[in-house]
Design an enzyme around this catalytic site. Sequence first.
Site, short mmCIF file in Angstrom:
data_model
loop_
_atom_site.label_atom_id
_atom_site.label_comp_id
_atom_site.label_asym_id
_atom_site.label_seq_id
_atom_site.Cartn_x
_atom_site.Cartn_y
_atom_site.Cartn_z
N HIS A 180 1.40 -1.20 0.32
CA HIS A 180 0.03 -0.07 0.60
C HIS A 180 0.78 1.04 -0.03
O HIS A 180 0.79 2.01 -1.15
CB HIS A 180 -0.98 -0.21 1.56
CG HIS A 180 -1.56 0.92 1.15
ND1 HIS A 180 -3.08 1.47 0.99
CD2 HIS A 180 -1.73 1.73 1.69
CE1 HIS A 180 -3.50 2.34 1.31
NE2 HIS A 180 -3.21 2.72 1.69
N GLU A 181 1.97 1.53 0.88
CA GLU A 181 2.29 2.77 1.34
C GLU A 181 3.89 2.73 -0.35
O GLU A 181 3.73 4.11 -0.67
CB GLU A 181 3.87 2.32 2.33
CG GLU A 181 2.96 3.00 3.38
CD GLU A 181 1.69 3.87 4.04
OE1 GLU A 181 1.90 5.01 2.51
OE2 GLU A 181 0.15 3.69 4.36
N HIS A 199 1.18 4.44 -2.63
CA HIS A 199 1.86 5.76 -3.15
C HIS A 199 2.91 6.91 -3.14
O HIS A 199 3.18 7.51 -4.13
CB HIS A 199 1.60 6.53 -0.79
CG HIS A 199 0.52 6.17 -0.79
ND1 HIS A 199 -1.05 6.61 -1.49
CD2 HIS A 199 -0.12 5.54 0.16
CE1 HIS A 199 -2.42 6.91 -0.80
NE2 HIS A 199 -1.74 6.02 0.59
N GLU A 257 -5.16 7.07 -3.27
CA GLU A 257 -5.51 6.39 -2.27
C GLU A 257 -5.46 4.99 -4.04
O GLU A 257 -5.21 4.31 -3.74
CB GLU A 257 -6.50 6.77 -1.99
CG GLU A 257 -7.11 5.67 -0.89
CD GLU A 257 -5.66 5.31 0.29
OE1 GLU A 257 -5.06 5.91 0.46
OE2 GLU A 257 -5.97 4.18 1.34
#
Lengths: 489, 489
Positions: free
Chosen positions: B254-255, B258, B284
């Site tokens: 997830h990170e 980003h 997101e």
Amino acid sequence: MTAFDDLMAFQRETEALAQVAGRLGWDQETVMPRGAAEQRGEENAAMEGVLHARRTDPRIADWLEAAQPEGPAQQAMLREIRRDLDRATKVPAKLAAEIARTTSLGHGIWAEARAAEDVAAFLPTLERIVALRREEAAALSEGGDPYDALLDSYEPGITGAQLDALFGAMRPRLVALRGAVREAAPAPALEGHFAEEPQMALTRELALAFGYDLSRGRIDKAVHPFSSGSGQDVRITTRTQPDDPFNAIYSTIHEVGHAAYEQGVDPAYLLTPLGRGASMGVHESQSRIYENQIGRSRAFTGWLFGRTQSHFGDLGLADAEAFHAAVNRVADTYIRTESDELQYNLHVMLRFDLERALISGDLPVRDLEAAWNDRFEADFGFAVDRPSHGVLQDVHWSEGLFGYFPTYALGNVYAGCLEAAMRRDLPDLDAALARGDTGPATGWLRQAVQRHGALRLPRETIEAATGEAPTPEPLLRYLEEKFSALYGL
Amino acid sequence: MTAFDDLMAFQRETEALAQVAGRLGWDQETVMPRGAAEQRGEENAAMEGVLHARRTDPRIADWLEAAQPEGPAQQAMLREIRRDLDRATKVPAKLAAEIARTTSLGHGIWAEARAAEDVAAFLPTLERIVALRREEAAALSEGGDPYDALLDSYEPGITGAQLDALFGAMRPRLVALRGAVREAAPAPALEGHFAEEPQMALTRELALAFGYDLSRGRIDKAVHPFSSGSGQDVRITTRTQPDDPFNAIYSTIHEVGHAAYEQGVDPAYLLTPLGRGASMGVHESQSRIYENQIGRSRAFTGWLFGRTQSHFGDLGLADAEAFHAAVNRVADTYIRTESDELQYNLHVMLRFDLERALISGDLPVRDLEAAWNDRFEADFGFAVDRPSHGVLQDVHWSEGLFGYFPTYALGNVYAGCLEAAMRRDLPDLDAALARGDTGPATGWLRQAVQRHGALRLPRETIEAATGEAPTPEPLLRYLEEKFSALYGL
């Protein structure tokens, strides 16, 4: 709000921003991704711009004029702010920017020249840097001695002439002592391979033993050991060398000395102009007394011998006496940062005389290498074998740091004075050190020096701590006694 | 220098300072000594003061008026600067300071209330924060919808009414799907103890597999995973849980989503207003498509099953199918951040409706807990058992972040649209993912979305990437197909 309150509220924000800028430097040396250099350059420049604008803010002069300080601490705060404003406004912005640009390039050019052993490749850059610093010094000194104006950045209140007299009195005795040691039988040396993990564990143990407060600091690895930050966030770095654990041990104790000074300042001075060390020289007195007068003492090395054995096993040194001799071993080495206590000061004095002559114009940059090599052989008794062991060994001049070197030896002189006073006050000091207990020594230094931060000017800081004006005599006596005993002179 | 050049030179410094301020936040969450909090508070406030002064500098309006932008990129830069100036000048400095003070205290009060399961202890603070945000929203909206004005900080151009319509269309289908899954046989769960070292090694391997560039970033441990920074220095953090390696695996992916967005922006936009993601929602979309549509796909989990076994040995899961089912397991859980793809959007919609009613004044703060609990049971099919599992679970409202939550679900909607377009363009995508090769997917996203940074408004960013206006249909279809297959519906 009075003018004093307004000024201090403004200054407090400036101090906080300076801490942020300093931490960017820590980040760069420890954790910054290597691909971020270009962006980081712009970030640093933007922070410098913010700080410069604040330091030259026209309101500061008005506040200084209207402020009515109460007591010595408030007076000292105004003294420091006035000094910063004075220096910041005397140098034209264009010159300051040109110096920043040239010295930021200088570092890389120096590093390449050093790697290639090519002095000529560095000289044009050095000439430009010397010329710019001479221009800056002329602006700062307003007709006074230019070198003194540069010195004042690092050691307020001292002059080149005073240092010349001080070092002139020390040098013959140090050269004589160095010569005698060179004739004597060599001390035992530590040999072997020392794993990184126990080195890091031991340095951490030593940092704590010397009172470093990890709740307001941290230890990381970096290429060069350094200490950074003030107040509640004072970080140190260390490095390990597989063939020489003394490097990690003593560079850590050295940086802990710097850090303990910053951590030891009275919390009431947090984010004020007094909330940091009084000067580079006084700072160095703390790092050197931790490292040398305490850390390399016979008493403390007796305890350290056992701790080192417990981390690494048998060291191949017969006993604590041999360990103490190895720790303090004098050898034919070229590099200042790896130098023993005795030769270290000779290194610094060499640089002081040469850089003072560069700034006065008496020594042309093209003659620097020859002057270095002649002086080195005269003082150390053997010849420089290559530029990276001589004139290209230190980073300082490539970054434009003229006036910085002498503070290293001044710190040793101050450390000598402090040790003499501390031993007068603490007759049982060695008994504590022999148990690995540095508490009495570091407690004395905190009370005498550290807690006062920049309350007093550097020389006055030492005088208030010891009760007398600083002289080189205690340091010289300490070195002569120590190395005479070690080498049976 | 034209007015445009002057403005961009000024803006570039502001962007660099904003990066410095952001990195202070990274430092605080990863390496800051615990005793430095008070000083750090002053450092943060000083940096905020510098940034606020620059963002409201009166010269910006003059430059904006005189600037003659050439081409869409320059026009977009002015659009972003105008928007920031507009927002920064509309909110009175006193109100901004009061919000900063209250929300910085709010965090600690919320954390204590959550630990004590004591909603009442948090309510007075939350009431004050809601009142202050309503005041700010009124200043920003100038008679328009207050909640829309808050939304605009995170997702420029979208309105609460649009989100209400979007979520209103999605919610019944998600509730129905959630209900059907709840009736079905439960999926297998991963059980056991998973050491930290292989978890960290695997997350690093996955970060690199997803194209995270460690030469312009780094991975550290922190209590909460996050990504920070833009341009050449984009850092992520991760954490490990001994009983659940999926937590570290998927929070890292997830990170990385980003971070890849920030690292993927066209280098020509470095330190300009376009040199970052277009909005929280588009950001997101990148983190969620990396984590879910790619990272939790049947094809990719087939490869990940082998990698996970090679790090941890036998997982107690029969095969890749069981592993895929365990990765996508839906269970009766309370916490948004630990939630599966299906329930996650229901979590967000709950918060959106409640916070919109708080800001409009329709929902008094004292009725918030009851409203939360009623809605939760209606959507999830079981009751909240304690406040830390309900209204006190998220940090956002304690920090005054109203308008932020809906961007999470909007990001999922956008991720759905992007996946549909990506699969149209890349018919062999699953074959690559089955080999652990994310290159085609991340390359497509970089070209379609990431390299453009904030060139376009959020909705236009997605439209330009997919060729059509975003709708919830692709996401809903994806979820319905995926969970119907997994649970045999």
